[in-house]
Design a protein around this motif. Structure first.
Motif, PDB file in Angstrom:
ATOM      1  N   UNK A 164     -43.439  94.888 -12.471  1.00  0.00           N
ATOM      2  CA  UNK A 164     -44.126  94.191 -11.386  1.00  0.00           C
ATOM      3  C   UNK A 164     -44.870  92.964 -11.904  1.00  0.00           C
ATOM      4  N   UNK A 165     -45.533  93.109 -13.044  1.00  0.00           N
ATOM      5  CA  UNK A 165     -46.232  91.961 -13.631  1.00  0.00           C
ATOM      6  C   UNK A 165     -45.249  90.866 -14.025  1.00  0.00           C
ATOM      7  N   UNK A 166     -44.092  91.275 -14.543  1.00  0.00           N
ATOM      8  CA  UNK A 166     -43.082  90.302 -14.938  1.00  0.00           C
ATOM      9  C   UNK A 166     -42.573  89.533 -13.712  1.00  0.00           C
ATOM     10  N   UNK A 167     -42.353  90.252 -12.605  1.00  0.00           N
ATOM     11  CA  UNK A 167     -41.904  89.591 -11.380  1.00  0.00           C
ATOM     12  C   UNK A 167     -42.977  88.637 -10.857  1.00  0.00           C
ATOM     13  N   UNK A 168     -44.238  89.052 -10.930  1.00  0.00           N
ATOM     14  CA  UNK A 168     -45.328  88.176 -10.497  1.00  0.00           C
ATOM     15  C   UNK A 168     -45.430  86.954 -11.405  1.00  0.00           C
ATOM     16  N   UNK A 169     -45.189  87.137 -12.708  1.00  0.00           N
ATOM     17  CA  UNK A 169     -45.224  86.015 -13.641  1.00  0.00           C
ATOM     18  C   UNK A 169     -44.104  85.028 -13.322  1.00  0.00           C
ATOM     19  N   UNK A 202     -51.755  81.062 -14.093  1.00  0.00           N
ATOM     20  CA  UNK A 202     -51.597  82.460 -13.668  1.00  0.00           C
ATOM     21  C   UNK A 202     -50.443  83.115 -14.414  1.00  0.00           C
ATOM     22  N   UNK A 203     -49.358  82.376 -14.613  1.00  0.00           N
ATOM     23  CA  UNK A 203     -48.219  82.919 -15.364  1.00  0.00           C
ATOM     24  C   UNK A 203     -48.630  83.244 -16.799  1.00  0.00           C
ATOM     25  N   UNK A 204     -49.485  82.420 -17.380  1.00  0.00           N
ATOM     26  CA  UNK A 204     -49.953  82.685 -18.747  1.00  0.00           C
ATOM     27  C   UNK A 204     -50.804  83.945 -18.783  1.00  0.00           C
ATOM     28  N   UNK A 205     -51.691  84.104 -17.804  1.00  0.00           N
ATOM     29  CA  UNK A 205     -52.530  85.306 -17.758  1.00  0.00           C
ATOM     30  C   UNK A 205     -51.674  86.565 -17.608  1.00  0.00           C
ATOM     31  N   UNK A 206     -50.679  86.495 -16.749  1.00  0.00           N
ATOM     32  CA  UNK A 206     -49.803  87.650 -16.552  1.00  0.00           C
ATOM     33  C   UNK A 206     -48.993  87.943 -17.810  1.00  0.00           C
ATOM     34  N   UNK A 216     -49.032  91.460 -19.931  1.00  0.00           N
ATOM     35  CA  UNK A 216     -47.810  92.194 -20.267  1.00  0.00           C
ATOM     36  C   UNK A 216     -47.772  92.477 -21.765  1.00  0.00           C
ATOM     37  N   UNK A 217     -48.149  91.500 -22.571  1.00  0.00           N
ATOM     38  CA  UNK A 217     -48.164  91.676 -24.016  1.00  0.00           C
ATOM     39  C   UNK A 217     -49.146  92.767 -24.427  1.00  0.00           C
ATOM     40  N   UNK A 218     -50.323  92.794 -23.806  1.00  0.00           N
ATOM     41  CA  UNK A 218     -51.298  93.841 -24.115  1.00  0.00           C
ATOM     42  C   UNK A 218     -50.778  95.214 -23.714  1.00  0.00           C
ATOM     43  N   UNK A 219     -50.138  95.300 -22.558  1.00  0.00           N
ATOM     44  CA  UNK A 219     -49.603  96.585 -22.120  1.00  0.00           C
ATOM     45  C   UNK A 219     -48.504  97.082 -23.046  1.00  0.00           C
ATOM     46  N   UNK A 220     -47.652  96.181 -23.493  1.00  0.00           N
ATOM     47  CA  UNK A 220     -46.588  96.575 -24.428  1.00  0.00           C
ATOM     48  C   UNK A 220     -47.164  96.973 -25.774  1.00  0.00           C
ATOM     49  N   UNK A 221     -48.326  96.441 -26.111  1.00  0.00           N
ATOM     50  CA  UNK A 221     -48.975  96.784 -27.376  1.00  0.00           C
ATOM     51  C   UNK A 221     -49.724  98.104 -27.333  1.00  0.00           C
ATOM     52  N   UNK A 222     -49.824  98.726 -26.143  1.00  0.00           N
ATOM     53  CA  UNK A 222     -50.452 100.029 -26.058  1.00  0.00           C
ATOM     54  C   UNK A 222     -51.781 100.057 -25.339  1.00  0.00           C
TER      55      UNK A 222
END
Length: 92
Positions: free
Chosen positions: A7-12, A23-27, A31-37
């Motif tokens: 969903x975040x990727x689609x919003x980005x 906004x795309x940079x923030x998203x 996403x990077x933080x979520x993938x990092x755990x």
């Protein structure tokens, strides 16, 4: 969690298509933080405004190698005399 990342990727993608690059940079950073755990709450609360991404080659690899500037007052050591090579007192 993968649905949230999707969903975040689609919003980005939508933000980038609307030319809202901030906004795309923030998203992207969330996403990077979520993938990092990181948890979803931590990723949403993280302040990423002061972070800067590393430029390609900034570590001295490739053609954009950084040049080291010597400290003020530094002078290079004298070069050895090529005529005295091999004339030392030590035997080999």
């Amino acid at each position: 969690m993968s649905e949230t990342i999707a969903e975040l990727y689609a919003a980005m993608e939508a933000a980038a298509a609307a030319l809202d690059f901030e906004e795309a940079r923030r998203l992207r950073d969330r996403i990077t933080l979520l993938r990092g755990g990181a948890s979803m709450e931590d990723a949403a609360a993280a302040d990423l405004s002061g972070l800067a991404r590393q430029r390609p080659g900034a570590m001295g690899l490739g053609t954009s190698q950084q040049r080291v500037t010597p400290p003020p007052g530094w002078t290079p050591p004298p070069r050895p005399d090529p005529m005295t090579r091999g004339r030392g007192t030590r035997r080999r």
